[in-house]
Design a protein around this motif. Structure first.
Motif, PDB file in Angstrom:
ATOM      1  N   ALA A  53     -62.365 -28.861  56.110  1.00  0.00           N
ATOM      2  CA  ALA A  53     -62.449 -29.479  54.789  1.00  0.00           C
ATOM      3  C   ALA A  53     -61.086 -30.077  54.417  1.00  0.00           C
ATOM      4  CB  ALA A  53     -62.888 -28.448  53.753  1.00  0.00           C
ATOM      5  N   GLY A  54     -60.979 -30.567  53.188  1.00  0.00           N
ATOM      6  CA  GLY A  54     -59.688 -31.019  52.702  1.00  0.00           C
ATOM      7  C   GLY A  54     -58.669 -29.905  52.771  1.00  0.00           C
ATOM      8  N   TYR A  55     -57.432 -30.263  53.030  1.00  0.00           N
ATOM      9  CA  TYR A  55     -56.405 -29.248  53.275  1.00  0.00           C
ATOM     10  C   TYR A  55     -56.231 -28.272  52.115  1.00  0.00           C
ATOM     11  CZ  TYR A  55     -54.559 -31.302  57.631  1.00  0.00           C
ATOM     12  OH  TYR A  55     -54.391 -31.741  58.918  1.00  0.00           O
ATOM     13  N   ILE A  56     -56.397 -28.723  50.883  1.00  0.00           N
ATOM     14  CA  ILE A  56     -56.206 -27.794  49.759  1.00  0.00           C
ATOM     15  C   ILE A  56     -57.264 -26.699  49.778  1.00  0.00           C
ATOM     16  CG2 ILE A  56     -55.052 -29.492  48.305  1.00  0.00           C
ATOM     17  CD1 ILE A  56     -57.658 -29.638  46.642  1.00  0.00           C
ATOM     18  N   TYR A  57     -58.403 -26.980  50.385  1.00  0.00           N
ATOM     19  CA  TYR A  57     -59.477 -25.998  50.444  1.00  0.00           C
ATOM     20  C   TYR A  57     -59.403 -25.133  51.702  1.00  0.00           C
ATOM     21  CZ  TYR A  57     -61.446 -28.921  46.749  1.00  0.00           C
ATOM     22  OH  TYR A  57     -61.628 -29.625  45.587  1.00  0.00           O
ATOM     23  N   SER A  58     -59.391 -25.771  52.869  1.00  0.00           N
ATOM     24  CA  SER A  58     -59.504 -25.005  54.117  1.00  0.00           C
ATOM     25  C   SER A  58     -58.210 -24.910  54.910  1.00  0.00           C
ATOM     26  CB  SER A  58     -60.591 -25.621  55.015  1.00  0.00           C
ATOM     27  OG  SER A  58     -60.212 -26.906  55.479  1.00  0.00           O
ATOM     28  N   GLY A  59     -57.212 -25.716  54.557  1.00  0.00           N
ATOM     29  CA  GLY A  59     -55.964 -25.705  55.309  1.00  0.00           C
ATOM     30  C   GLY A  59     -55.312 -24.348  55.439  1.00  0.00           C
ATOM     31  N   PRO A  60     -55.238 -23.557  54.338  1.00  0.00           N
ATOM     32  CA  PRO A  60     -54.610 -22.244  54.462  1.00  0.00           C
ATOM     33  C   PRO A  60     -55.323 -21.322  55.446  1.00  0.00           C
ATOM     34  CG  PRO A  60     -54.709 -22.912  52.155  1.00  0.00           C
ATOM     35  CD  PRO A  60     -55.535 -23.897  52.926  1.00  0.00           C
ATOM     36  N   VAL A  61     -56.635 -21.469  55.588  1.00  0.00           N
ATOM     37  CA  VAL A  61     -57.386 -20.637  56.532  1.00  0.00           C
ATOM     38  C   VAL A  61     -57.160 -21.132  57.959  1.00  0.00           C
ATOM     39  CG1 VAL A  61     -59.683 -19.812  57.182  1.00  0.00           C
ATOM     40  CG2 VAL A  61     -59.092 -20.086  54.765  1.00  0.00           C
TER      41      VAL A  61
END
Length: 272
Positions: A53-61
């Protein structure tokens, strides 16, 4: 082939400015290092499953899995990248009609020699349109560029295919420590937070037990995911959950969330 596939979702799914993009990725990797650091002596994964997804949503995972690839810089020189198609239907697995993929961080050459290993496989096609706007592959590239530096790429947009057909492609490209396999998939979509947590935990447990997923409602990339699970059974890979959250945990509301997991698969016991 002499054409370059330009970035399609830079500026929307992730920053289009190179300096900002590098800074954001480094920050997510650093956060992952504090949240879930690799164990002492943890081997390099052979494959990872990461969200798209967009980095703000899935990037940390996703960052939790990519962090574990840093030690592969200089060793991993080829990335086999599979993700589901979202816009253009594909029968089988589609290679791009391009010689390179470009991101704000630079250009990644397609590995023509590796692609020759797929000659004769009926499930392999070539489709420029399938890749032109597809984000499931593209969003993984800046992370890979940041942790690995230079590498060649075999990008495959996965449509209608049986797990065995996907596994056959992966096994043709398996290689040695120079080759990394990246599977792009989110988990459940647009469920209430608590429901999503329950279903996503069940999905992840199935993957950790090397069970195939029966439904794309569990994971939009169930087809490529099932391919690596089928290959992992035969190759003896050992899966390990790195992170499991959803958009309600990262940057969205909890009314309708999308689930994300990062899973690493190892050829050696991961706690060695």
């Amino acid at each position: 082939m002499s054409n370059i596939r330009p970035p399609a979702v830079a500026g929307s799914f992730y920053p289009g400015n190179p300096a900002r993009l590098a800074t954001d990725i480094d920050a997510m990797l650093e956060d992952a290092r504090h949240r879930n650091p690799p164990g002492d002596g943890e081997p390099l994964p052979k494959a990872v499953i990461v969200p798209h997804a967009g980095y703000i949503y899935s990037g940390p995972v996703a960052a939790g899995a990519f962090l574990r690839l840093r030690k592969g810089k200089g060793t991993i020189t080829r990335v086999v990248l599979l993700g589901p198609v979202h816009r253009v239907p594909v029968r089988g697995l589609a290679l791009p009609a391009a010689s390179a993929f470009e991101t704000p961080l630079g250009t990644i050459p397609i590995d023509g020699d590796a692609i020759k290993l797929l000659d004769g496989l009926p499930q392999i096609t070539v489709s420029g349109p399938a890749h032109a706007l597809e984000h499931s592959l593209e969003v993984q590239l800046p992370f890979l560029q940041r942790v690995l530096g230079e590498f060649t790429l075999i990008p495959l947009a996965v449509g209608d295919a049986r797990p065995e057909a996907v596994a056959e492609v992966l096994e043709r490209l398996w290689g040695g420590p120079e080759t990394l396999i990246v599977i792009s998939s989110d988990l459940s979509h647009y469920l209430p937070y608590d429901t999503a947590r329950r279903i996503d935990h069940e999905t992840v447990q199935a993957l950790l037990d090397l069970h195939l997923l029966p439904s794309h409602e569990q994971a939009c990339g169930a087809t490529p995911v099932n391919g690596i699970i089928a290959a992992a059974r035969r190759k003896g890979l050992i899966p390990k959950l790195i992170d499991l959250r959803n958009s309600g945990d990262t940057a969205g509301d909890k009314g309708r969330v999308v689930g994300y997991a990062s899973i690493a698969l190892y050829e050696e016991v991961p706690h060695a």
